[in-house]
Design an enzyme around this catalytic site. Sequence first.
Site, PDB file in Angstrom:
ATOM      1  N   MET A  30      -4.546 -17.939  -8.673  1.00 32.54           N
ATOM      2  CA  MET A  30      -5.890 -18.502  -8.471  1.00 32.54           C
ATOM      3  C   MET A  30      -6.862 -17.382  -8.076  1.00 32.54           C
ATOM      4  O   MET A  30      -7.930 -17.647  -7.530  1.00 32.54           O
ATOM      5  CB  MET A  30      -5.854 -19.606  -7.408  1.00 32.54           C
ATOM      6  CG  MET A  30      -4.985 -20.790  -7.860  1.00 32.54           C
ATOM      7  SD  MET A  30      -5.483 -22.359  -7.174  1.00 32.54           S
ATOM      8  CE  MET A  30      -5.297 -22.054  -5.431  1.00 32.54           C
ATOM      9  N   GLY A  31      -6.471 -16.152  -8.349  1.00 34.57           N
ATOM     10  CA  GLY A  31      -7.370 -15.036  -8.108  1.00 34.57           C
ATOM     11  C   GLY A  31      -7.400 -14.600  -6.653  1.00 34.57           C
ATOM     12  O   GLY A  31      -6.538 -14.952  -5.864  1.00 34.57           O
ATOM     13  N   HIS A  34      -4.091 -10.058  -4.073  1.00 40.18           N
ATOM     14  CA  HIS A  34      -3.682  -9.150  -2.999  1.00 40.18           C
ATOM     15  C   HIS A  34      -2.327  -8.539  -3.367  1.00 40.18           C
ATOM     16  O   HIS A  34      -1.828  -8.762  -4.488  1.00 40.18           O
ATOM     17  CB  HIS A  34      -3.643  -9.877  -1.650  1.00 40.18           C
ATOM     18  CG  HIS A  34      -2.871 -11.166  -1.693  1.00 40.18           C
ATOM     19  ND1 HIS A  34      -1.511 -11.208  -1.915  1.00 40.18           N
ATOM     20  CD2 HIS A  34      -3.270 -12.461  -1.576  1.00 40.18           C
ATOM     21  CE1 HIS A  34      -1.100 -12.468  -1.899  1.00 40.18           C
ATOM     22  NE2 HIS A  34      -2.159 -13.258  -1.713  1.00 40.18           N
ATOM     23  N   HIS A  37       0.323 -10.736  -5.044  1.00 43.70           N
ATOM     24  CA  HIS A  37       0.162 -10.904  -6.495  1.00 43.70           C
ATOM     25  C   HIS A  37       0.549  -9.611  -7.225  1.00 43.70           C
ATOM     26  O   HIS A  37       1.155  -9.647  -8.292  1.00 43.70           O
ATOM     27  CB  HIS A  37      -1.296 -11.231  -6.838  1.00 43.70           C
ATOM     28  CG  HIS A  37      -1.808 -12.500  -6.225  1.00 43.70           C
ATOM     29  ND1 HIS A  37      -2.742 -12.499  -5.212  1.00 43.70           N
ATOM     30  CD2 HIS A  37      -1.524 -13.790  -6.473  1.00 43.70           C
ATOM     31  CE1 HIS A  37      -3.009 -13.744  -4.876  1.00 43.70           C
ATOM     32  NE2 HIS A  37      -2.289 -14.548  -5.617  1.00 43.70           N
ATOM     33  N   LYS A 149       6.607 -17.132  -1.177  1.00 46.92           N
ATOM     34  CA  LYS A 149       5.822 -17.676  -0.064  1.00 46.92           C
ATOM     35  C   LYS A 149       5.526 -19.149  -0.321  1.00 46.92           C
ATOM     36  O   LYS A 149       5.581 -19.968   0.586  1.00 46.92           O
ATOM     37  CB  LYS A 149       4.521 -16.903   0.122  1.00 46.92           C
ATOM     38  CG  LYS A 149       3.713 -17.523   1.221  1.00 46.92           C
ATOM     39  CD  LYS A 149       2.614 -16.636   1.697  1.00 46.92           C
ATOM     40  CE  LYS A 149       1.589 -17.472   2.379  1.00 46.92           C
ATOM     41  NZ  LYS A 149       0.860 -18.298   1.393  1.00 46.92           N
ATOM     42  N   GLN A 153       6.614 -24.755  -4.173  1.00 47.54           N
ATOM     43  CA  GLN A 153       6.037 -24.642  -5.522  1.00 47.54           C
ATOM     44  C   GLN A 153       7.046 -23.998  -6.476  1.00 47.54           C
ATOM     45  O   GLN A 153       7.233 -24.480  -7.605  1.00 47.54           O
ATOM     46  CB  GLN A 153       4.759 -23.810  -5.458  1.00 47.54           C
ATOM     47  CG  GLN A 153       4.218 -23.415  -6.812  1.00 47.54           C
ATOM     48  CD  GLN A 153       2.846 -22.766  -6.735  1.00 47.54           C
ATOM     49  OE1 GLN A 153       1.858 -23.460  -6.608  1.00 47.54           O
ATOM     50  NE2 GLN A 153       2.774 -21.452  -6.812  1.00 47.54           N
ATOM     51  N   LYS A 184       1.054 -12.251   3.297  1.00 48.67           N
ATOM     52  CA  LYS A 184      -0.208 -12.078   2.565  1.00 48.67           C
ATOM     53  C   LYS A 184      -0.602 -13.395   1.923  1.00 48.67           C
ATOM     54  O   LYS A 184       0.241 -14.094   1.345  1.00 48.67           O
ATOM     55  CB  LYS A 184      -0.048 -11.036   1.460  1.00 48.67           C
ATOM     56  CG  LYS A 184       0.335  -9.682   1.978  1.00 48.67           C
ATOM     57  CD  LYS A 184      -0.718  -8.668   1.675  1.00 48.67           C
ATOM     58  CE  LYS A 184      -0.277  -7.298   2.170  1.00 48.67           C
ATOM     59  NZ  LYS A 184      -1.396  -6.391   2.353  1.00 48.67           N
ATOM     60  N   ARG A 187      -5.882 -17.057   1.659  1.00 48.83           N
ATOM     61  CA  ARG A 187      -6.527 -17.859   2.717  1.00 48.83           C
ATOM     62  C   ARG A 187      -6.592 -17.112   4.059  1.00 48.83           C
ATOM     63  O   ARG A 187      -7.291 -17.574   4.954  1.00 48.83           O
ATOM     64  CB  ARG A 187      -5.815 -19.201   2.886  1.00 48.83           C
ATOM     65  CG  ARG A 187      -6.081 -20.162   1.736  1.00 48.83           C
ATOM     66  CD  ARG A 187      -5.603 -21.576   2.022  1.00 48.83           C
ATOM     67  NE  ARG A 187      -6.076 -22.529   1.046  1.00 48.83           N
ATOM     68  CZ  ARG A 187      -5.373 -22.965  -0.016  1.00 48.83           C
ATOM     69  NH1 ARG A 187      -4.147 -22.516  -0.229  1.00 48.83           N
ATOM     70  NH2 ARG A 187      -5.896 -23.844  -0.859  1.00 48.83           N
TER      71      ARG A 187
HETATM   72  O1  PAF Z   1       0.200 -20.409  -6.524  1.00 47.69           O
HETATM   73  C1  PAF Z   1      -0.931 -20.517  -7.066  1.00 47.69           C
HETATM   74  O2  PAF Z   1      -1.777 -19.634  -6.965  1.00 47.69           O
HETATM   75  C2  PAF Z   1      -1.257 -21.773  -7.855  1.00 47.69           C
HETATM   76  O3  PAF Z   1      -0.705 -22.892  -7.258  1.00 47.69           O
HETATM   77  C3  PAF Z   1      -0.891 -21.678  -9.337  1.00 47.69           C
HETATM   78  C4  PAF Z   1       0.613 -21.534  -9.538  1.00 47.69           C
HETATM   79  C5  PAF Z   1      -1.589 -20.485  -9.971  1.00 47.69           C
HETATM   80  C6  PAF Z   1      -1.346 -22.932 -10.073  1.00 47.69           C
HETATM   81  O4  PAF Z   1      -2.712 -23.123  -9.974  1.00 47.69           O
END
Ligand code: PAF
Length: 282
Positions: A30-31, A34, A37, A149, A153, A184, A187
């Site tokens: 979601m951009g 950091h 990612h 983290k 999910q 990290k 948020r």
């Molecule tokens: O973990 C995330 O940033 C989001 O939940 C994802 C997997 C990109 C889906 O929007």
Amino acid sequence: MKTVKTISEVREQVRKWRSEGLTVGFVPTMGYLHEGHASLIDASHRDNDRTVVSVFVNPMQFSPDEDLESYPRDIEHDKELAEAHGCDVIFNPEPSEMYGKNFTSFVDMTVLTEELCGLSRPIHFRGVCTVVSKLFNIVKPDRAYFGKKDAQQLAVIRHMVEDLNMDIEIKGCPIVRENDGLAKSSRNTYLSTTERQSALILSRSLKRGQELIKSGVKDCREIVSEITSVIDSEPLARIDYVKIVDAETMQQIETLDRPALCAIAVYIGKTRLIDNFFTEDI
Ligand code: PAF
């Protein structure tokens, strides 16, 4: 590195790579990227010939009282970071590109999504499963990379891929932490200086849990109770949950007799932070 905004551009690029016999890794985000990612992009770059990173703040996974509007965004910084770590294409669609006017199809899941974060965020995983399915259909990667983290999910995505026979290898990558232990997260930017200090209670409490496990404690109630009392010692912290669950099914367990996940969600002021450890990783 290219930045593309439309589904057809991503498809065209991936088709071209495929025709050249190249493999494709995918990092959905979601951009506000950091180092967490960055570690996913590094892993994809290592394992695949080409890497696609999506940057899309998915409205469907936020409920109306959550932080969709204020979620941090900085696409120029994202482009720099992604390129430096070997990304070939950033897919940065508008919401209207992802969800047309007549959008009425959803990917939903029971059981795994009804625990942990699913209890306080009831529509969240439907939004995640739907957008990740769409992104998988658009990018058609060989492998996709998710951080541990967001452990629930990761379990949900693994399960969805298995249930729906998606031909994609899901790779879970280790949590990346600040030097002082804070996991990290995009948020973390919401935290004031005082809150940032208080937020260290999350990793500290988990460390205490790990110590108990290492010393031979197997009773989950005892471990949860100790983690809870460490968090409660921090005045700015308010617990959403502290739980130990089966690492695959996300169902609560009583004894550490199988691979497990110890997960916590804690409000520091108004900011809800999550952290965890898998017993297998201790
Ligand atoms: O973990 C995330 O940033 C989001 O939940 C994802 C997997 C990109 C889906 O929007």
